[in-house]
Motif scaffolding. Structure first.
Motif, PDB file in Angstrom:
ATOM      1  N   LEU A 237       0.892  -1.211  -0.121  1.00 60.58           N
ATOM      2  CA  LEU A 237       0.058   0.020  -0.137  1.00 60.58           C
ATOM      3  C   LEU A 237       0.845   1.165  -0.067  1.00 60.58           C
ATOM      4  O   LEU A 237       1.712   1.502   0.877  1.00 60.58           O
ATOM      5  N   ASP A 238       0.734   2.030  -0.929  1.00 64.84           N
ATOM      6  CA  ASP A 238       1.590   3.302  -1.037  1.00 64.84           C
ATOM      7  C   ASP A 238       0.985   4.150  -0.108  1.00 64.84           C
ATOM      8  O   ASP A 238      -0.268   4.334   0.156  1.00 64.84           O
ATOM      9  N   THR A 239       1.830   4.770   1.057  1.00 65.66           N
ATOM     10  CA  THR A 239       1.446   5.430   1.970  1.00 65.66           C
ATOM     11  C   THR A 239       2.147   6.559   2.205  1.00 65.66           C
ATOM     12  O   THR A 239       3.281   6.804   1.850  1.00 65.66           O
ATOM     13  N   LYS A 240       1.304   7.506   2.542  1.00 68.26           N
ATOM     14  CA  LYS A 240       1.941   8.951   3.007  1.00 68.26           C
ATOM     15  C   LYS A 240       1.413   9.424   4.284  1.00 68.26           C
ATOM     16  O   LYS A 240       0.441   9.482   4.547  1.00 68.26           O
ATOM     17  N   ILE A 241       2.516   9.482   5.210  1.00 70.19           N
ATOM     18  CA  ILE A 241       2.218   9.843   6.697  1.00 70.19           C
ATOM     19  C   ILE A 241       2.148  11.366   6.878  1.00 70.19           C
ATOM     20  O   ILE A 241       3.466  11.739   6.567  1.00 70.19           O
ATOM     21  N   CYS A 242       1.293  12.006   7.143  1.00 67.90           N
ATOM     22  CA  CYS A 242       1.320  13.522   7.187  1.00 67.90           C
ATOM     23  C   CYS A 242       0.227  14.049   8.046  1.00 67.90           C
ATOM     24  O   CYS A 242      -0.405  13.297   8.272  1.00 67.90           O
ATOM     25  N   SER A 243       0.611  15.379   8.232  1.00 62.34           N
ATOM     26  CA  SER A 243      -0.469  16.090   9.223  1.00 62.34           C
ATOM     27  C   SER A 243      -1.599  16.557   8.518  1.00 62.34           C
ATOM     28  O   SER A 243      -2.567  16.863   9.184  1.00 62.34           O
ATOM     29  N   CYS A 244      -1.543  16.570   7.178  1.00 63.64           N
ATOM     30  CA  CYS A 244      -2.830  17.070   6.855  1.00 63.64           C
ATOM     31  C   CYS A 244      -3.186  16.147   5.585  1.00 63.64           C
ATOM     32  O   CYS A 244      -2.873  16.431   4.465  1.00 63.64           O
ATOM     33  N   PRO A 245      -3.703  15.116   5.720  1.00 61.54           N
ATOM     34  CA  PRO A 245      -3.798  14.352   4.761  1.00 61.54           C
ATOM     35  C   PRO A 245      -4.616  14.595   3.628  1.00 61.54           C
ATOM     36  O   PRO A 245      -4.424  14.455   2.424  1.00 61.54           O
ATOM     37  N   SER A 246      -5.722  15.275   4.010  1.00 67.06           N
ATOM     38  CA  SER A 246      -6.502  15.753   2.964  1.00 67.06           C
ATOM     39  C   SER A 246      -5.847  16.716   1.946  1.00 67.06           C
ATOM     40  O   SER A 246      -5.850  16.745   0.727  1.00 67.06           O
ATOM     41  N   ARG A 247      -5.331  17.719   2.631  1.00 67.20           N
ATOM     42  CA  ARG A 247      -4.581  18.632   1.761  1.00 67.20           C
ATOM     43  C   ARG A 247      -3.629  18.003   0.946  1.00 67.20           C
ATOM     44  O   ARG A 247      -3.485  18.197  -0.222  1.00 67.20           O
ATOM     45  N   ASP A 248      -2.624  17.213   1.398  1.00 66.51           N
ATOM     46  CA  ASP A 248      -1.867  16.457   0.681  1.00 66.51           C
ATOM     47  C   ASP A 248      -2.346  15.638  -0.627  1.00 66.51           C
ATOM     48  O   ASP A 248      -1.551  15.480  -1.471  1.00 66.51           O
ATOM     49  N   ARG A 249      -3.464  14.906  -0.137  1.00 64.71           N
ATOM     50  CA  ARG A 249      -4.072  14.035  -1.162  1.00 64.71           C
ATOM     51  C   ARG A 249      -4.523  15.017  -2.160  1.00 64.71           C
ATOM     52  O   ARG A 249      -4.355  14.543  -3.526  1.00 64.71           O
ATOM     53  N   THR A 250      -5.223  16.022  -1.958  1.00 64.72           N
ATOM     54  CA  THR A 250      -5.809  16.887  -3.065  1.00 64.72           C
ATOM     55  C   THR A 250      -4.609  17.593  -3.913  1.00 64.72           C
ATOM     56  O   THR A 250      -4.625  17.520  -5.168  1.00 64.72           O
ATOM     57  N   LYS A 251      -3.635  17.855  -3.123  1.00 67.61           N
ATOM     58  CA  LYS A 251      -2.551  18.555  -3.952  1.00 67.61           C
ATOM     59  C   LYS A 251      -1.637  17.479  -4.966  1.00 67.61           C
ATOM     60  O   LYS A 251      -1.642  17.548  -6.005  1.00 67.61           O
ATOM     61  N   ALA A 252      -1.566  16.082  -4.253  1.00 70.19           N
ATOM     62  CA  ALA A 252      -0.732  15.105  -5.094  1.00 70.19           C
ATOM     63  C   ALA A 252      -1.750  14.867  -6.424  1.00 70.19           C
ATOM     64  O   ALA A 252      -1.348  14.370  -7.312  1.00 70.19           O
ATOM     65  N   GLU A 253      -3.017  14.741  -6.090  1.00 70.63           N
ATOM     66  CA  GLU A 253      -3.842  14.272  -7.234  1.00 70.63           C
ATOM     67  C   GLU A 253      -4.026  15.379  -8.267  1.00 70.63           C
ATOM     68  O   GLU A 253      -3.967  15.173  -9.516  1.00 70.63           O
TER      69      GLU A 253
END
Ligand SMILES: [Zn+2]
Ligand SMILES: [Zn+2]
Lengths: 525, 525
Positions: A237-253
């Motif tokens: 499972l590709d994983t990113k552990i971060c303090s703002c998952p939503s933000r980072d996901r949006t940005k990455a997408e």
DNA sequence: CAACAAGTTC
DNA sequence: GAACTTGTTG
């Protein structure tokens, strides 16, 4: 510190609020991986195996048939990536088509995704492993060592640390047939997944950005179904552990989408997406049979992927190239770490048009297909290795990536993935038996990390022989055929035999307990 | 890791590229502190003392009369703050008006600036103290312990760690008369500073942002001139350790300027300038005499500011209020930590119009002036304390700050600054004698941290008695008078006597080795 | 040195 | 959730 939503105990099973399209045949519904070539370590490469062992985020039951996640934890189906805060539990469900054998366990661990680092131990940063750190409050070091970055909320969880520092957690795999059978939502959500499932909660005890550990690298969480020294399947499972998952996901997408629009801006995407691996790893690999009743004479210690005694061949497409890279990367004559990010993008674009055989879906044929040839017995394996070496040498495919770049001044450790004639030292692993809610230790749990890896071992140039025929009929049939969605029984796979021939991936012993020479990524800024 | 400009050895003396207007009578040329009230710990409060002991950034000699800094290191005269990268040495020059006595040493250490944290030990974060961290390459732990955040490049540097974890480095103070006398530039640059100077290089081994240590708090670097158990002077330096000193300085200055323009936006400036202390600490405190030949009967261990045996009184203005805050903060009956950031800004605005007596400059009278009354002998001190308590109680000035805010969920340690009748435990400090270039240990170096602090001890309400008269004639004369710029001799100060009376700051024993109960700021995110 | 990444603050 | 802080990257 501060607003860390640390959880002392994982909630039983919670609904989710994130992307519901999890892992649903990503190969067919999602654009094929257009990013950098894969990088998963050979012993971590997704391999559903005969059990079609796969992982899905969330807990699936009658109350939550879609397995929605809770809190800030979120999953991007576009990226096939988990975004999660540190310290919070998230349920993961491990599926299998057939009931797992008695004593089957799941080994959970975290690996670096990049090929350069895939052999480097992922451990906790000094800051967070400090006993006085607030992230460790309410944490029983007797249960989960402070150094472990991955925790599994299971009363029988066993935390292991090999002498070289490789850490993992082992929990029994008690998959039961899904109680929620006919839910349309559930069916949709679990399409392509086995009927048997087991849900446990995991949490990460460091950020992906933590200096001194992950240090902003990409990681994968690996779930490895094991039975004794055999590896029955690998999901990751590709994983990113971060303090703002939503933000980072949006940005990455967003970044991915615009990259996609601008035609694979395969130049220097180093900064934003540090050599991101292509997603959907646990679904694009064809699985074949494998005998469960292994009976080898000797064992390779330390965690590593292996099918030592069973005949098995797995066909993969693009994903296979990762393997090659990795194996190459581990060759004793290894020159250096090839920069994944500058790897021939064209080559990958071509590969995009191919489809990979999955147990559940019809896929196209990949001329670059790679076979995983399992051999029974060590001698056979070594013989086969030599044969394959010759074959690989004959198939003079040009090397894939040749541009080396030194991104990280960190010490590059020499990988130890090579065929050794003498077995590695005994495990000597430190085992912390979980004694939390349930103090009884599962006797079936495999606490030793000695497993073998039988893997392809290409020539120096790492490329795959272009021959696409000569496939073992007992394997996942033809790559063009559409395997039935019904799970294959272990018995059917037992008939598989090794098929020594050219273009077959030779097996190579992979002491996965590799990261030895250098200390873990213990560097800060 | 990576681009850290770590230096194994401090360059002898380099030119500078930063702000040349260093500490030149900031009270007169710079706007008075308009920010939050000062927060320096009582034992760290700047106090030039009879030697006019002060610090200036840079090295001043014939080749570099202006003491320009090198590299990215920069100093803001507007903020009176040093911006420096981690791991790089910067020269600091310690000035004194008169030649220091034989055996005088300088104790260097770092403290939190905020009153809430001023008693918390500043140590290195777990990440950077790790022996495998790259910031420690080429570092001899035998010389400078890995835990020490401040390193002094001096062959005879001694690194000390008290049992409670307080860390400091002690180097001999060999101030010599400036060889570059008549340089106009140099004169300008060192105006107000003594003719005797000693330059050494220091470096910081953590970032101000390091979780698990400074953790984005404000810090001051303190240089304390000591002779045996006596403290002859204290100089300090507002410091920010960051990876982009120039950027951060610019940003901080811009913010300050616009705050200044918009009339001291004293609301919530917590984020940008976390309770910044007012600058120019080492120049706005009047110094008076103090005998060097001390001969007490007992000693207070652990580093702390002290003038145990000498009669001395120091007059300060705004700066004094810091002291009061701090002392209050340390009272046994202390309620909680008052939020500096919400402290009465009006009160401070008023104070701005006042001037503080300096040994070198004429300043106005401050009705809120605070006196530091030094007493000879412990008994005298305790008597005086009690008297002062009564006086403070009589002077019912309203408490300064009453709004408490919990910014940091970190454990608030109970300050131990209170008058104890029995002396603290013996030093038992761990001393690492520097043995780098020069292995011989300076026998004159004071390795013990047992010094006494005699300080004002206001009532619970911490405010200063509004009486402004009754000043000891032997003290720094009148607050209105302009003390001669010429250095006073030690002999002249010996005539000073204690002046017990109301509105005098009572002395309180300050075991500066305070941070005991709680572990250091060992918290991460 | 500009842009970015990502934890923290509000 | 927006804005800021600040280390890192190129
Ligand atoms: Zn961490
Ligand atoms: Zn640090």
């Amino acid at each position: 510190m501060y607003n860390l939503p640390l959880q002392d105990h994982a909630p039983a099973a919670e609904p989710s609020t994130s992307d519901p399209q999890l892992n649903i045949q990503p190969e067919l519904t999602l654009p094929p991986p257009r990013q950098t070539p894969p990088v998963l370590d050979s012993s971590h490469t997704p391999m559903p195996g005969i059990y079609n062992f796969r992982v899905r985020l969330g807990h699936f039951d009658s109350t939550n048939p879609t397995g929605k996640l809770t809190g800030s934890t979120t999953y991007s189906s576009l990226l096939d990536r988990l975004f999660i805060n540190m310290g919070v539990y998230t349920p993961i469900t491990l599926f299998s088509h057939t009931p797992p054998p008695e004593g089957a366990v799941v080994r959970c661990f975290v690996v670096f995704s990049s090929q350069e680092k895939c052999t480097t131990t992922v451990t906790r940063c000094p800051n967070h492993r400090s006993a006085t750190d607030h992230s460790n409050t309410g944490n029983d070091p007797q249960k989960a060592p402070l150094t472990h970055i991955l925790q599994v909320s299971h009363p029988q969880a066993q935390y292991l640390t090999t002498p070289s520092g490789v850490e993992s957690a082992v929990v029994p795999y008690n998959a039961r047939e899904s109680s929620v059978k006919n839910s349309a939502a559930k069916k949709e959500r679990t399409a392509g997944f086995g009927a048997f499932q087991d849900t446990t909660s995991i949490r990460y005890m460091c950020y992906s950005s933590c200096a001194g550990s992950i240090n902003r690298e990409n990681i994968h969480t690996v779930f490895r179904l094991e039975l004794g020294s055999d590896i029955l399947g690998v999901a990751s499972l590709d994983t990113k552990i971060c303090s703002c998952p939503s933000r980072d996901r949006t940005k990455a997408e967003k970044l991915t989408r615009q990259q996609e629009a601008s035609g694979t801006t395969g130049s220097s995407r180093k900064r934003s997406e540090k050599g991101r691996d292509s997603p959907s790893h646990s679904t694009d690999i064809a699985s074949t049979g494998a005998t469960k009743d292994s009976h080898t004479s000797e064992r390779i210690q330390a965690p590593s992927i292996v099918h030592p005694h069973s005949s098995q061949a797995t066909l993969v497409g693009k994903r296979s190239q990762r393997l090659i890279q990795n194996v190459q990367h581990k060759l004793p004559t290894r020159i250096n770490t090839a920069d994944t990010h500058t790897a021939h993008p064209m080559r990958w674009s071509t590969a995009q048009s191919t489809r990979i055989a999955t147990a559940d879906s019809t896929v196209g044929i990949d001329e670059d297909a790679v076979y995983y040839v399992a051999v029974r017995g060590r001698q056979n394996y070594e013989v086969l290795s030599r044969v394959a070496d010759g074959l690989n040498a004959l198939a003079q495919r040009p090397p894939r990536a040749r541009s080396f770049r030194q991104h990280n001044p960190l010490p590059t450790r020499t990988p130890s993935l090579l065929v050794t004639s003498n077995p590695p030292p005994p495990p000597t692993t430190t085992a912390n038996t979980a004694a939390p809610t349930n103090t009884n230790t599962n006797t079936n749990t495999n606490t030793s990390t000695d497993t073998k890896t039988v893997f392809s071992r290409p020539g120096q140039n790492s490329t795959i022989p272009s021959l696409s025929s000569r496939r073992n009929p007992s394997l996942v049939s033809s790559t063009t055929s559409v395997p039935p969605a019904q799970p294959r029984t272990a018995a059917s796979s037992r008939s598989l035999r090794t098929v020594p021939s050219r273009e077959r991936r030779v097996s190579g012993t992979v002491p996965s307990d590799v990261p030895v020479s250098e200390s873990p990524a213990r560097n800060t800024r």
